[in-house]
Motif scaffolding. Structure first.
Motif, short mmCIF file in Angstrom:
data_model
loop_
_atom_site.label_atom_id
_atom_site.label_comp_id
_atom_site.label_asym_id
_atom_site.label_seq_id
_atom_site.Cartn_x
_atom_site.Cartn_y
_atom_site.Cartn_z
N TYR A 74 0.83 -1.20 0.00
CA TYR A 74 0.00 0.00 0.00
C TYR A 74 0.87 1.26 0.00
N LYS A 75 2.06 1.14 0.56
CA LYS A 75 3.02 2.24 0.50
C LYS A 75 3.42 2.52 -0.94
N ASN A 76 3.64 1.45 -1.72
CA ASN A 76 3.94 1.60 -3.14
C ASN A 76 2.82 2.37 -3.84
N ALA A 77 1.59 1.98 -3.54
CA ALA A 77 0.43 2.63 -4.18
C ALA A 77 0.38 4.11 -3.84
N PHE A 78 0.65 4.45 -2.59
CA PHE A 78 0.59 5.85 -2.17
C PHE A 78 1.68 6.68 -2.85
N ILE A 79 2.88 6.11 -2.96
CA ILE A 79 3.99 6.81 -3.61
C ILE A 79 3.66 7.06 -5.08
N ILE A 80 3.09 6.07 -5.74
CA ILE A 80 2.69 6.24 -7.14
C ILE A 80 1.60 7.30 -7.23
N GLY A 81 0.71 7.33 -6.24
CA GLY A 81 -0.32 8.36 -6.19
C GLY A 81 0.27 9.75 -6.04
N LEU A 82 1.34 9.88 -5.25
CA LEU A 82 2.03 11.16 -5.12
C LEU A 82 2.60 11.60 -6.47
N ALA A 83 3.14 10.64 -7.21
CA ALA A 83 3.68 10.94 -8.54
C ALA A 83 2.57 11.45 -9.46
N GLN A 84 1.39 10.85 -9.34
CA GLN A 84 0.26 11.30 -10.16
C GLN A 84 -0.17 12.70 -9.76
N SER A 85 -0.09 13.04 -8.48
CA SER A 85 -0.51 14.36 -8.03
C SER A 85 0.41 15.45 -8.58
N ILE A 86 1.69 15.14 -8.74
CA ILE A 86 2.63 16.10 -9.32
C ILE A 86 2.28 16.38 -10.78
N ALA A 87 1.71 15.36 -11.42
CA ALA A 87 1.42 15.45 -12.85
C ALA A 87 0.18 16.28 -13.17
N ILE A 88 -0.42 16.93 -12.18
CA ILE A 88 -1.54 17.83 -12.49
C ILE A 88 -1.02 19.10 -13.17
N PHE A 89 0.27 19.35 -13.06
CA PHE A 89 0.85 20.53 -13.70
C PHE A 89 1.09 20.25 -15.18
N PRO A 90 0.59 21.10 -16.09
CA PRO A 90 0.82 20.90 -17.52
C PRO A 90 2.31 20.78 -17.83
N GLY A 91 2.65 19.78 -18.62
CA GLY A 91 4.04 19.53 -18.96
C GLY A 91 4.62 18.35 -18.20
N ILE A 92 4.04 18.03 -17.05
CA ILE A 92 4.43 16.83 -16.30
C ILE A 92 3.50 15.70 -16.72
N SER A 93 4.05 14.68 -17.33
CA SER A 93 3.22 13.59 -17.85
C SER A 93 2.71 12.70 -16.73
N ARG A 94 1.40 12.50 -16.69
CA ARG A 94 0.80 11.64 -15.68
C ARG A 94 1.27 10.19 -15.86
N SER A 95 1.10 9.66 -17.07
CA SER A 95 1.50 8.27 -17.31
C SER A 95 3.01 8.12 -17.18
N GLY A 96 3.76 9.13 -17.64
CA GLY A 96 5.22 9.07 -17.53
C GLY A 96 5.68 8.99 -16.09
N MET A 97 5.10 9.83 -15.23
CA MET A 97 5.49 9.87 -13.82
C MET A 97 5.07 8.60 -13.09
N THR A 98 3.83 8.19 -13.28
CA THR A 98 3.33 7.04 -12.51
C THR A 98 3.99 5.74 -12.95
N ILE A 99 4.15 5.54 -14.25
CA ILE A 99 4.80 4.31 -14.72
C ILE A 99 6.26 4.29 -14.32
N SER A 100 6.94 5.43 -14.46
CA SER A 100 8.37 5.48 -14.09
C SER A 100 8.57 5.17 -12.61
N VAL A 101 7.77 5.80 -11.75
CA VAL A 101 7.90 5.57 -10.31
C VAL A 101 7.56 4.11 -9.98
N ALA A 102 6.56 3.56 -10.65
CA ALA A 102 6.21 2.15 -10.42
C ALA A 102 7.38 1.24 -10.79
N LEU A 103 8.06 1.55 -11.87
CA LEU A 103 9.23 0.76 -12.28
C LEU A 103 10.37 0.93 -11.28
#
Length: 269
Positions: free
Chosen positions: A152-181
């Motif tokens: 669940y910690k992994n899930a929360f960290i990936i969720g944090l990455a998604q929250s950063i991606a609300i800013f235009p120019g930060i890719s949502r899929s790029g951030m979440t997939i990268s952090v998951a990897l």
């Protein structure tokens, strides 16, 4: 109409490819001088098209998650251990909390982000993507996590990455997939989880924008929606293929080049 179709195509491609759809839309809208009656509502129509495309590609996982959640409520302790659908539903809920909070707090600021800053955000996205070539544990470790070993910690960290991606120019899929990897998830789960947690975020944005529906330009909205849906399916399959083959970092080169071009173009003289 032509402009709406073009933007729908761009939305579809950039929503799923890790290059930031919101950033590309802002930049293209600027150069095309595109002004619908309500640009926010038009963009929501585009996101609805890619939302349905995601649902179509992952419909089995979505159904399994929903069914697993409600069946698991009957015996939560047992479901956490033995019901994959229930565990996935909890992971999605946990990962959705950061973006919900961030989106509500920063909604107004996001829409006014300067184009030069969007260029800088693309550079940041590119840098993160390039790091996957070195830190994707799927390429050098046998200790790769599937859903049973994901925490669940992994899930929360990936969720944090998604929250950063609300800013235009930060890719949502790029951030979440990268952090998951980076966290050691296998590539299939990284891609699947990234897009499953995108659904509550997009759906939440749709609900927040219901008040703007009366201002829709129906022609523009439908043209953008249909284009985004059709090409979204194609783009999503393309990305999953790249991810499976460990080539996600290729998109980093594009983001770096595009980001620097935008950053210097809009630099004040």
């Amino acid at each position: 109409m032509i402009k709406a179709v073009i933007l729908g195509f761009i939305q579809a491609i950039t929503e799923f490819l890790p290059v930031s759809s919101s950033g590309h839309l802002r930049i293209i809208e600027h150069f095309m001088n595109f002004h619908s009656e309500n640009i926010l509502s038009f963009e929501v129509a585009l996101h609805f098209g890619t939302f349905l495309a995601t649902c179509l590609i992952f419909y089995k996982d979505i159904l399994n998650t929903i069914v697993g959640f409600f069946t698991g409520l009957k015996d939560i302790n047992n479901a956490i251990e033995n019901n994959e659908g229930f565990k996935m539903s909890l992971m999605v809920i946990i990962a959705s909390i950061p973006v919900a909070i961030t989106g509500l707090l920063l909604e107004r600021y996001i829409g006014n982000l300067e184009l030069q800053r969007i260029g800088l955000n693309l550079i940041i996205t590119g840098s993160i993507l390039l790091l996957t070539r070195r830190f994707d544990k799927n390429t050098y470790s046998n200790d790769i996590k599937d859903l049973s070993s994901m925490t669940y910690k992994n899930a929360f960290i990936i969720g944090l990455a998604q929250s950063i991606a609300i800013f235009p120019g930060i890719s949502r899929s790029g951030m979440t997939i990268s952090v998951a990897l980076f966290l050691g998830l296998n590539r299939d789960l990284a891609g699947k989880f990234s897009f499953l947690i995108s659904l509550p975020a997009i759906f939440g944005a749709l609900l927040l924008s219901i008040k703007d529906i009366a201002d829709f330009n129906i022609t523009y909205a439908l043209a953008g929606f249909v284009t985004a849906f059709i090409f979204g399916i194609i783009a999503l399959k393309f990305l999953l293929s790249f991810l499976k083959n460990g080539k996600l970092f290729y998109f980093g080169f594009y983001c770096m080049i595009a980001g620097m071009a935008v950053f210097f173009y809009f630099m004040p003289l």
